[in-house]
Design a protein around this motif. Sequence first.
Motif, PDB file in Angstrom:
ATOM      1  N   SER A  35      -3.022  -0.269  17.301  1.00 58.52           N
ATOM      2  CA  SER A  35      -3.618   1.049  17.089  1.00 58.52           C
ATOM      3  C   SER A  35      -5.058   0.901  16.614  1.00 58.52           C
ATOM      4  O   SER A  35      -5.457  -0.139  16.085  1.00 58.52           O
ATOM      5  CB  SER A  35      -2.804   1.887  16.098  1.00 58.52           C
ATOM      6  OG  SER A  35      -2.634   1.229  14.861  1.00 58.52           O
ATOM      7  N   VAL A  49       8.129   8.884  16.840  1.00 54.68           N
ATOM      8  CA  VAL A  49       8.298   7.616  17.546  1.00 54.68           C
ATOM      9  C   VAL A  49       9.410   6.829  16.853  1.00 54.68           C
ATOM     10  O   VAL A  49       9.355   6.626  15.636  1.00 54.68           O
ATOM     11  CB  VAL A  49       7.002   6.787  17.551  1.00 54.68           C
ATOM     12  CG1 VAL A  49       7.205   5.470  18.289  1.00 54.68           C
ATOM     13  CG2 VAL A  49       5.857   7.578  18.167  1.00 54.68           C
ATOM     14  N   PRO A  57       2.235   3.759  25.932  1.00 56.88           N
ATOM     15  CA  PRO A  57       1.735   4.530  24.783  1.00 56.88           C
ATOM     16  C   PRO A  57       2.819   4.873  23.778  1.00 56.88           C
ATOM     17  O   PRO A  57       3.990   5.044  24.126  1.00 56.88           O
ATOM     18  CB  PRO A  57       1.164   5.797  25.434  1.00 56.88           C
ATOM     19  CG  PRO A  57       1.923   5.931  26.711  1.00 56.88           C
ATOM     20  CD  PRO A  57       2.198   4.538  27.178  1.00 56.88           C
ATOM     21  N   LYS A 104      -0.352   1.803  21.112  1.00 58.16           N
ATOM     22  CA  LYS A 104       0.350   1.288  22.284  1.00 58.16           C
ATOM     23  C   LYS A 104       1.199   0.083  21.902  1.00 58.16           C
ATOM     24  O   LYS A 104       0.825  -0.712  21.024  1.00 58.16           O
ATOM     25  CB  LYS A 104      -0.642   0.886  23.385  1.00 58.16           C
ATOM     26  CG  LYS A 104      -1.267   2.072  24.114  1.00 58.16           C
ATOM     27  CD  LYS A 104      -2.023   1.631  25.354  1.00 58.16           C
ATOM     28  CE  LYS A 104      -2.518   2.833  26.157  1.00 58.16           C
ATOM     29  NZ  LYS A 104      -3.187   2.413  27.408  1.00 58.16           N
ATOM     30  N   THR A 139       3.623   7.795  21.674  1.00 62.54           N
ATOM     31  CA  THR A 139       3.241   9.202  21.669  1.00 62.54           C
ATOM     32  C   THR A 139       3.988   9.968  20.587  1.00 62.54           C
ATOM     33  O   THR A 139       5.219   9.958  20.545  1.00 62.54           O
ATOM     34  CB  THR A 139       3.520   9.849  23.039  1.00 62.54           C
ATOM     35  OG1 THR A 139       2.885   9.063  24.056  1.00 62.54           O
ATOM     36  CG2 THR A 139       2.979  11.257  23.092  1.00 62.54           C
ATOM     37  N   GLU A 144      -2.027   9.182   9.951  1.00 66.15           N
ATOM     38  CA  GLU A 144      -3.057   8.651  10.849  1.00 66.15           C
ATOM     39  C   GLU A 144      -4.182   7.958  10.080  1.00 66.15           C
ATOM     40  O   GLU A 144      -5.366   8.091  10.390  1.00 66.15           O
ATOM     41  CB  GLU A 144      -3.617   9.753  11.765  1.00 66.15           C
ATOM     42  CG  GLU A 144      -2.567  10.364  12.663  1.00 66.15           C
ATOM     43  CD  GLU A 144      -3.126  11.429  13.605  1.00 66.15           C
ATOM     44  OE1 GLU A 144      -4.345  11.420  13.857  1.00 66.15           O
ATOM     45  OE2 GLU A 144      -2.344  12.276  14.071  1.00 66.15           O
ATOM     46  N   HIS A 186      12.716   4.008  24.192  1.00 69.29           N
ATOM     47  CA  HIS A 186      11.729   3.039  23.708  1.00 69.29           C
ATOM     48  C   HIS A 186      12.132   1.624  24.123  1.00 69.29           C
ATOM     49  O   HIS A 186      11.298   0.846  24.605  1.00 69.29           O
ATOM     50  CB  HIS A 186      11.607   3.137  22.187  1.00 69.29           C
ATOM     51  CG  HIS A 186      10.589   2.201  21.592  1.00 69.29           C
ATOM     52  ND1 HIS A 186       9.238   2.475  21.594  1.00 69.29           N
ATOM     53  CD2 HIS A 186      10.724   0.992  20.991  1.00 69.29           C
ATOM     54  CE1 HIS A 186       8.581   1.479  21.024  1.00 69.29           C
ATOM     55  NE2 HIS A 186       9.466   0.570  20.647  1.00 69.29           N
ATOM     56  N   SER A 193       3.687  15.510  18.534  1.00 69.18           N
ATOM     57  CA  SER A 193       2.610  16.463  18.835  1.00 69.18           C
ATOM     58  C   SER A 193       2.016  16.258  20.228  1.00 69.18           C
ATOM     59  O   SER A 193       1.269  17.097  20.724  1.00 69.18           O
ATOM     60  CB  SER A 193       1.490  16.309  17.808  1.00 69.18           C
ATOM     61  OG  SER A 193       0.869  15.023  17.942  1.00 69.18           O
ATOM     62  N   GLY A 194       2.342  15.106  20.844  1.00 63.24           N
ATOM     63  CA  GLY A 194       1.763  14.762  22.135  1.00 63.24           C
ATOM     64  C   GLY A 194       0.585  13.813  22.038  1.00 63.24           C
ATOM     65  O   GLY A 194       0.108  13.307  23.053  1.00 63.24           O
ATOM     66  N   LYS A 195       0.108  13.562  20.824  1.00 62.81           N
ATOM     67  CA  LYS A 195      -1.028  12.649  20.646  1.00 62.81           C
ATOM     68  C   LYS A 195      -0.579  11.197  20.747  1.00 62.81           C
ATOM     69  O   LYS A 195       0.446  10.813  20.190  1.00 62.81           O
ATOM     70  CB  LYS A 195      -1.694  12.893  19.286  1.00 62.81           C
ATOM     71  CG  LYS A 195      -2.908  11.998  19.058  1.00 62.81           C
ATOM     72  CD  LYS A 195      -3.648  12.339  17.781  1.00 62.81           C
ATOM     73  CE  LYS A 195      -4.858  11.433  17.611  1.00 62.81           C
ATOM     74  NZ  LYS A 195      -5.652  11.757  16.405  1.00 62.81           N
ATOM     75  N   VAL A 196      -1.345  10.403  21.464  1.00 66.38           N
ATOM     76  CA  VAL A 196      -1.078   8.968  21.562  1.00 66.38           C
ATOM     77  C   VAL A 196      -1.682   8.285  20.336  1.00 66.38           C
ATOM     78  O   VAL A 196      -2.901   8.326  20.132  1.00 66.38           O
ATOM     79  CB  VAL A 196      -1.666   8.375  22.856  1.00 66.38           C
ATOM     80  CG1 VAL A 196      -1.495   6.853  22.859  1.00 66.38           C
ATOM     81  CG2 VAL A 196      -0.987   8.988  24.079  1.00 66.38           C
TER      82      VAL A 196
END
Length: 252
Positions: free
Chosen positions: A206, A159, A180, A191, A182, A131, A165, A185-188
């Motif tokens: 991003s 992803v 999104p 896009k 994603t 990140e 996708h 972990s579920g975090k976006v």
Amino acid sequence: MCTAPAEELVKQWESEQARLRQQVVEEDTEDWQRSPDFSGLERVGGVDLSFIKGDDVNACAQLVVLSYPDLELLYEDSHMVTLTAPYIAGFLAFRETPFLLEALQRLERNQPELLPQVVFVDGNGLFHYREFGLACHLGVLSGLPSVGVAKNLLQVQGVDKSEAHQSQIAALQKGGDSFPLTAASGKVLGKALRSSNKSSKPVYVSVGHKICLDTAVRLTHSCCRYRVPEPIRQADCRSREYLRIHFPAVDT
């Protein structure tokens, strides 16, 4: 070239990324970002590095500044540089950021009134292994709002180019449509954006720094005449043209 053992260098860079990651601001910080038509935004920047074919060390570091919303050229800086850091996947910023930052600093010294209010980066921001991609790195070190726009999907944090996708891409009907990215972990993290009615292939947007994801996506779409947002497209075109002029015998 750097002589530090790769393993030691990776640890050093991971530590530096983690330290700088704490400084990333993932929300809008400027008044123009909160305006429906980005009222108050007058200058958008774009950066890119272009390499001579067959040479992964010498490159043209390019900065452009365009007017907004007309997207006309206000400033350009083409500068030949010699990269000193090795390429290691996930750490591209350590090769490229110093030279892109220098270009912004030259502009700030010489013509501060033309400093961009936001910088588009040809690469990823938060959509990255840890990140903290190139757009985050440049944003934090420059202090400027920044947006990462990648032309290809980085398959990271769960992803990937799955059938799901591809189906989501096919469902993007018009320019401005997005979905999104994603993580497991579920975090976006970003896009996928259909940036133009003329192109069905998306770009991947991003957050870099000092902007929220929805604003970054909306701004990216507003800066697109074609698939790639104009600040990045102009930076890429002009850096390649610089290489063609100054190194005419080499295929770029």
